[in-house]
Design an enzyme around this catalytic site. Structure first.
Site, PDB file in Angstrom:
ATOM      1  N   LYS A 107       5.915 -20.967 -12.722  1.00 44.85           N
ATOM      2  CA  LYS A 107       6.835 -20.891 -11.587  1.00 44.85           C
ATOM      3  C   LYS A 107       8.200 -20.323 -11.974  1.00 44.85           C
ATOM      4  O   LYS A 107       8.956 -19.891 -11.119  1.00 44.85           O
ATOM      5  CB  LYS A 107       6.998 -22.268 -10.936  1.00 44.85           C
ATOM      6  CG  LYS A 107       5.738 -22.714 -10.204  1.00 44.85           C
ATOM      7  CD  LYS A 107       5.977 -23.956  -9.370  1.00 44.85           C
ATOM      8  CE  LYS A 107       4.781 -24.284  -8.494  1.00 44.85           C
ATOM      9  NZ  LYS A 107       3.628 -24.797  -9.268  1.00 44.85           N
TER      10      LYS A 107
HETATM   11  C1  LIG Z   1       2.227 -24.719  -8.854  1.00 38.81           C
HETATM   12  C2  LIG Z   1       1.222 -24.759  -9.926  1.00 38.81           C
HETATM   13  C3  LIG Z   1      -0.108 -24.291  -9.732  1.00 38.81           C
HETATM   14  C4  LIG Z   1      -0.601 -23.795  -8.398  1.00 38.81           C
HETATM   15  O1  LIG Z   1      -0.075 -22.536  -8.039  1.00 38.81           O
HETATM   16  P1  LIG Z   1      -0.211 -22.031  -6.541  1.00 38.81           P
HETATM   17  O2  LIG Z   1       0.519 -20.736  -6.516  1.00 38.81           O
HETATM   18  O3  LIG Z   1       0.453 -23.067  -5.688  1.00 38.81           O
HETATM   19  O4  LIG Z   1      -1.657 -21.897  -6.225  1.00 38.81           O
HETATM   20  C5  LIG Z   1      -0.976 -24.292 -10.807  1.00 38.81           C
HETATM   21  N1  LIG Z   1      -0.600 -24.778 -12.010  1.00 38.81           N
HETATM   22  C6  LIG Z   1       0.657 -25.247 -12.234  1.00 38.81           C
HETATM   23  C7  LIG Z   1       0.990 -25.781 -13.576  1.00 38.81           C
HETATM   24  C8  LIG Z   1       1.603 -25.255 -11.215  1.00 38.81           C
HETATM   25  O5  LIG Z   1       2.844 -25.735 -11.439  1.00 38.81           O
END
Ligand SMILES: *Cc1c(COP(=O)(O)O)cnc(C)c1O
Length: 434
Positions: A107
């Site tokens: 993220k």
């Molecule tokens: C947010 C997150 C996801 C999921 O990603 P999306 O874009 O919401 O599908 C997967 N793994 C981790 C570690 C995350 O923080």
């Protein structure tokens, strides 16, 4: 480039507006009016380009002249200013490690890009600019870090007291400066309610330019395409055939960005929507019926989503044609037992440490490859194992090494202010304390 509201295609906005507003009327998501194509020469010769150049070319068409090219170059180069290596786990499965950024989660990439765009767009804003977010864990840390020390913007993060992990809490509270953390004596839902009230409060609106850092913001979604290109650049050095790509999915923003890149010309043999027990999409892909469910808690908690908000963007990409979608995406649902078993097995067989989210992607990929011999691909590693020490250490039967950057963070002091669930307290803070 213009973006239309998926709930009301009469509402059209440019990149700037879409970034500042986050979402359209009726909480509709924005979607690009055209899908700009990559040049074939570019895709076939990725190794000739730097990370920065790849990222710039990936984003430029979506932004046009709304951000001058030299500033966009700076923004994308800061967005991907850390390693994103494609590591081989075995002969058929690689992992794209997206967790070498400041908060050790993928993220970081979306958050860094969005924060810099917002900062650019709001630099001449007369009112105080505040980004207000409620977090249950990972998102808040990436957002806090993304905005840290950006001029002209304050960030206020609400998190539920005693309900985030120690590492996550430090990531929210130890930065200081323009990042304020409020520890709410309540649940994540209480935090979200407080944020909603702030956005509809007239006095606050009149005095502060308040914006959100929502995960459906196009400025968080679109830059996620960049690392699919960076992955392919490395993939082309090992393999000739297009890869199968397995994406651990919760809100489906990550996989949707990969699909968008694919529609623009990025070679991908197939996509795997790797889910935990929250299997709304795998169910849909099997039955063609989309039935949202209540989220159930799992070890891969960043994917505990029962009604993924980005799924409408995927439907739009495929022109709402189920058969096309089913040809390109397979869905799997992996439970916690299988997740832990996968971490154990991959560690014992290959010496590689997965964490719960990437283990879901790995187990899904393994199942797909059994049915599709001869194919190969990579999974997206979305978080560092150290962020989920309990599950990982249980599965591998040993301690995991804490990266240097995290040691440094854990020694820092927590700076936070406790508030109750009474909105007046938050309001006073926003109006008078920042
Ligand atoms: C947010 C997150 C996801 C999921 O990603 P999306 O874009 O919401 O599908 C997967 N793994 C981790 C570690 C995350 O923080």
């Amino acid at each position: 480039m213009e973006y239309y509201n998926l709930k009301d295609d009469q509402e059209k906005v440019n990149f700037r507006k879409a970034t500042i507003k986050g979402q359209g009327k009726g909480k509709g998501l924005f979607f690009p009016e055209t899908i700009p194509q990559f040049e074939e020469k570019f895709i076939q010769n990725l190794k000739l380009y730097t990370h920065e150049e790849i990222a710039f070319r990936c984003m430029k068409d979506f932004i046009g002249n709304e951000i001058p090219s030299e500033i966009l170059r700076e923004i994308v180069s800061e967005t991907v200013s850390f390693e994103i290596p494609l590591q081989k786990i075995n002969d058929r499965i690689f992992v794209l490690e997206l967790f070498h950024g400041p908060t050790l989660a993928f993220k970081d990439i979306g958050a860094r890009f969005m924060s810099r765009c917002l900062s650019y767009f709001l630099k001449d804003q007369k009112k105080k600019v505040s980004v207000l977010v409620a977090t249950s864990g990972d998102t808040g840390g990436a957002v806090a870090d993304g905005f840290y020390q950006l001029p002209g913007i304050n960030v206020v993060i609400l998190y539920p007291k005693n309900r985030v992990s120690p590492v996550q809490e430090k990531q929210l509270t130890a930065l200081g400066g323009n990042i304020r953390a409020l520890e709410v004596n309540g649940s994540f839902d209480d935090c979200q309610n407080l944020v909603k009230q702030a956005f509809s409060d007239e006095e606050i609106q009149n005095n502060i330019f308040l914006t959100s850092a929502n995960s459906i913001n196009i400025a968080r979604w679109l830059p996620q395409q960049i690392y699919y290109l960076l992955a392919l650049k490395q993939w082309q050095q090992h393999e000739k055939e297009a890869p199968v790509i397995s994406v651990p999915s919760g809100n489906f923003g990550n996989i949707c960005a990969g699909l968008l890149a694919h529609f623009r010309g990025l070679p991908a043999d197939h996509f795997i929507a790797a889910c935990n027990d929250n299997d709304t999409v795998p169910d849909y892909l099997r039955t063609q019926y989309y039935i949202s469910k209540k989220a159930v808690p799992t070890l891969s908690n960043a994917m505990d989503v029962g009604d993924p908000s980005n799924f409408v963007r995927i439907l739009e990409l495929f022109g709402h044609q189920f058969s096309r979608l089913q040809d390109k995406i397979s869905g799997y649902s992996i439970n916690d037992v299988k997740t832990l078993e996968t971490i154990t097995q991959v560690y014992q067989k290959y010496g590689y440490t997965l964490e719960p989210h990437s283990a879901v992607a790995y187990a899904s990929m393994e199942q797909y490859l059994i049915d599709n011999p001869g194919k190969k691909g990579f999974i997206l590693g979305t978080a560092h194992p150290v962020k989920f020490p309990d599950a990982v250490e249980k599965a591998i039967g040993g301690k995991i090494k804490i990266p240097e950057a995290l040691n440094h963070l854990m020694k820092k002091e927590k700076k936070t202010q406790e508030i109750s669930t009474d909105f007046e307290e938050l309001k006073r803070f926003l109006l008078h304390k920042i």
